[in-house]
Design a protein around this motif. Structure first.
Motif, PDB file in Angstrom:
ATOM      1  N   VAL B 166       0.820  -1.209   0.000  1.00  0.00           N
ATOM      2  CA  VAL B 166       0.000   0.000   0.000  1.00  0.00           C
ATOM      3  C   VAL B 166       0.860   1.267   0.000  1.00  0.00           C
ATOM      4  O   VAL B 166       0.372   2.343  -0.321  1.00  0.00           O
ATOM      5  N   ARG B 167       2.133   1.136   0.364  1.00  0.00           N
ATOM      6  CA  ARG B 167       3.011   2.314   0.277  1.00  0.00           C
ATOM      7  C   ARG B 167       3.760   2.362  -1.042  1.00  0.00           C
ATOM      8  O   ARG B 167       4.260   3.405  -1.443  1.00  0.00           O
ATOM      9  N   GLY B 168       3.874   1.178  -1.699  1.00  0.00           N
ATOM     10  CA  GLY B 168       4.666   1.093  -2.922  1.00  0.00           C
ATOM     11  C   GLY B 168       3.798   0.843  -4.138  1.00  0.00           C
ATOM     12  O   GLY B 168       3.057   1.719  -4.581  1.00  0.00           O
ATOM     13  N   PHE B 176      -2.969  11.575  -2.542  1.00  0.00           N
ATOM     14  CA  PHE B 176      -2.194  12.518  -1.711  1.00  0.00           C
ATOM     15  C   PHE B 176      -1.116  11.803  -0.912  1.00  0.00           C
ATOM     16  O   PHE B 176      -0.863  12.154   0.235  1.00  0.00           O
ATOM     17  N   ASN B 177      -0.484  10.757  -1.515  1.00  0.00           N
ATOM     18  CA  ASN B 177       0.600  10.048  -0.845  1.00  0.00           C
ATOM     19  C   ASN B 177       0.178   9.270   0.401  1.00  0.00           C
ATOM     20  O   ASN B 177       1.015   8.860   1.188  1.00  0.00           O
ATOM     21  N   MET B 178      -1.150   9.147   0.611  1.00  0.00           N
ATOM     22  CA  MET B 178      -1.614   8.353   1.758  1.00  0.00           C
ATOM     23  C   MET B 178      -1.324   6.888   1.468  1.00  0.00           C
ATOM     24  O   MET B 178      -1.423   6.446   0.331  1.00  0.00           O
ATOM     25  N   PRO B 179      -0.948   6.094   2.507  1.00  0.00           N
ATOM     26  CA  PRO B 179      -0.689   4.669   2.264  1.00  0.00           C
ATOM     27  C   PRO B 179      -1.985   3.887   2.102  1.00  0.00           C
ATOM     28  O   PRO B 179      -2.445   3.224   3.025  1.00  0.00           O
TER      29      PRO B 179
END
Lengths: 305, 357
Positions: B166-168, B176-179
């Protein structure tokens, strides 16, 4: 201080809580009781240790509270598995869940309160030895305690009559009972020792390694300690090798992350858990299927008057 | 004088029914003491914990939503524990199931989606959970490595895998860069039972599975085989039952149910992947399984009860400022009492007046 010395120092600090917890569990298992709740006792030790240390301002009081907290949880476990002959696996799981929850409740008022960690003590003379001195003899008291525990437990189990009786309870409770030994009392004491060690290991986490409280800060170390006991084939000296192997892997992955190895950090963080699984598999393979576990491990014993 | 345990010849059905109820009662009394120690009015806390969640339609729906994964996972675990196989890594199987199903939803997002998608997601979830559960089964049967430790270690691996995804690679590019992943499209979402409600199709599906599992456990040879391997391994061997095959079967079954619970939670309730998507369902389900007497129908009742504690814990945190971890303490205590009361099924406590010999 050279880089190698610095790395070895961090390996020792990462391995010490694993070693202390594993040596306590090893004694309990040699007496025939499988306590899966190490994680719960350990984190209760961490929470009680920092809570009392902050409230009283004394690190020694914190350590004492951690040991007592670990023993208290072990006593609850003992009441269930010895007093009421319940299933040890299930009771151990309950202890892990209960300890994780209770530590959160106890630690809640102390989240984010910073505290000076316990300092290191240099042993006179010995710390002057080149290379070995700074690594082994300029350490915090917990490291010395872990050495003393290993030597003491190895001597107790291997060389004393009481140690032989304890092992008899773990191999055949019925036989030990027939010889007139109080199996349940011996197992109770072994469990208390395991709880004290787990509590002490927890205190190391919250008073030395990361001197503040965060919920769930043991992050599986209690479970790894259980794996170390299996890996060590229930022998104290081999527990040292196991604990330092896992401590070394933890530090290795931190250094690899810092050095910018092109692997996602999560893969690195998973390494200690994967290595634990691999180590369990390899040790079972090396034994060729035979088990080195105490024969009565995990079986409840109800004396017939 | 001292208390000793004495084996019972047989256990009456009334005692079997009474023992979990007694455990719940004892846990409630202990909880009241704990709430008082934390400085809350015990009665108000018990009310917030156990009455409020059941007193309006919103609360009841929320209980059903939380009970669904608990019941589903615990039914699988009940089969494992019956067979003497200690799968304690259901939390990891839950997460990998969620990942397996969500992969289809993420991969087809904004592309070719159709009515085939949802069944395929559920199947992928169950398959993912089952395959992940077969790792400890393989290590157990092939190498003799303790399934307790390996299945638990894999929970941490699964958590880190989810975190990485979920981060990659699976992160929502517009998030918005949220994981977190994209929000699933309607085609990848389990339909709600009633418009504007919270309960989705997963809940009736779970009830069907409970009924089927109860039938298998009580009325089929497979159910008997599992019980026999667990209770009398020697007799099972003489009867020609293969303990290794049973280990594989119960691990695959419980992993599949945990994985299905995972994908139903993601596709029905959360509608996207995010870290920390489970509040420990896989671990609480262990308690559900024991409170439910390792019986599918019992798991249903016990799952509803423990779902109430999750929502009650949130209530108590908001209204009485009790720490959320108090719920875990209660759950741990409950398992202690369940195990202690189960001793009464096998043994009777007897007070000896004479001095011990």
């Amino acid at each position: 201080m050279t880089l190698l010395e610095a790395i070895l120092l961090t390996v020792i600090t990462a391995s010490t809580p694993l070693l202390i917890a594993a040596i306590g569990e090893l004694v309990a298992e040699r007496a025939g009781v499988l306590n899966l709740g190490v994680e719960g006792m350990m984190i209760m030790g961490a929470a009680a240790g920092i809570a009392v240390a902050i409230t009283t301002g004394s690190s020694a009081a914190g350590v004492a509270a951690a040991i007592l907290a670990g023993m208290a949880l072990a006593a609850i476990f003992a009441l269930l598995v010895l007093g009421l002959a319940t299933n040890q696996v299930a009771a151990g799981l309950a202890l892990a869940i209960f300890g994780l929850g209770l530590s959160g409740v106890v630690g809640a008022p102390f989240v984010g309160v910073p505290r000076e960690g316990i300092g290191k003590i240099a042993v006179p003379w010995l710390s002057e030895i080149p290379f070995l001195g700074p690594v082994l003899f300029r350490q915090d008291p917990f490291v010395y305690a872990s050495f003393a525990l290993v030597i003491g437990v190895a001597w107790f189990l291997g060389r004393t009559r009481a140690g032989l009786v304890l092992r008899a309870c773990g191999e055949s409770a019925a036989a030990a009972h027939a010889l007139g030994f109080k199996v349940l009392r011996i197992r109770f004491l072994a469990l208390l020792f395991g709880g004290a060690c787990a509590g002490l290991a927890g205190a190391y986490l919250s008073l030395v390694l990361t001197p503040f409280w965060t919920s769930g800060m043991t992050s599986g170390r209690g479970w790894i300690a259980l794996a170390i006991v299996v890996f060590a084939s229930w022998l104290p000296w081999r527990a040292v090798a196991g604990a330092y192997l896992f401590g070394g892997v933890t530090i290795l992955q931190l250094h690899a992350q810092g050095a910018g190895v092109p692997v996602p950090p999560q893969a690195m963080a998973a390494l200690p858990y994967v290595i634990t699984i691999l180590a369990l598999v390899l040790i079972m393979r090396a034994r060729g299927g035979g088990s080195a576990a105490p024969a009565a491990l995990g079986t409840p014993f109800v004396p017939d008057r | 004088m001292r208390l000793v345990l004495e084996q019972r010849a047989e256990t009456g059905w009334a005692l079997r029914l009474l023992s979990p109820l007694l455990a719940v009662a004892l846990a409630l009394v202990s909880a009241a003491v704990m709430f008082a120690a934390l400085g809350a009015d015990p009665l108000a806390a018990l009310h917030a914990y156990f009455v409020l969640p059941l007193s309006d339609s919103w609360g009841l729906q929320e209980v059903a939503v939380k009970a669904t994964p608990l019941v589903l996972i615990s039914v699988g675990l009940a089969f494992c524990y019956r067979a003497g196989v200690w799968n304690i890594g259901a939390e990891g199987q839950f997460l990998v199931g969620a990942l397996g199903g969500a992969w289809l939803a993420v991969a087809t997002h904004g592309g070719a989606q159709g009515p085939w998608l949802l069944p395929a997601m559920l199947a992928a979830g169950a398959l993912g959970g089952a395959l992940f559960a077969l790792i400890p089964a393989l290590l157990r049967t092939r190498f003799g490595a303790s399934e307790i430790l390996t299945s638990l270690m894999l929970v941490y691996v699964a958590e880190l895998l989810l975190d990485w995804l979920v981060r990659g690679p699976w992160r929502d590019p517009a998030g918005f860069n949220m994981p977190q992943t994209v929000t699933f499209s309607p085609a990848a979402t389990l339909p709600l039972l009633a418009e504007g409600g919270r309960v989705n199709l997963g809940t009736p599906l779970t009830l069907l599975i409970v009924a089927a599992a109860a039938l298998v456990a009580a009325r089929t040879l497979k159910g008997f085989e599992i019980r026999l391997v667990g209770e009398a391994p020697r007799a099972a061997r003489f009867a020609g039952f293969d303990a290794k095959r049973v280990t594989w079967a119960v691990f695959a079954f419980s992993g599949a149910l945990a994985g299905l619970a995972g994908i139903m939670e993601v596709a029905g309730t959360l509608r996207q992947l995010q870290p920390g998507l489970s509040p420990g369902y896989g671990f609480t389900a262990i308690i559900v399984a024991f409170l439910g007497r390792l019986n599918p129908v019992g798991c249903l009742v016990a799952g509803v009860f423990l779902a109430v504690t999750f929502i009650g814990g949130e209530n108590a945190q908001i209204m009485l400022r009790l720490p959320l971890d108090a719920t875990r303490v209660f759950q741990g205590l409950l398992l202690f009492y369940v195990l202690a009361c189960d001793t009464l099924l096998l043994y009777r406590l007897r007070l000896l007046r004479s001095a011990p010999a």
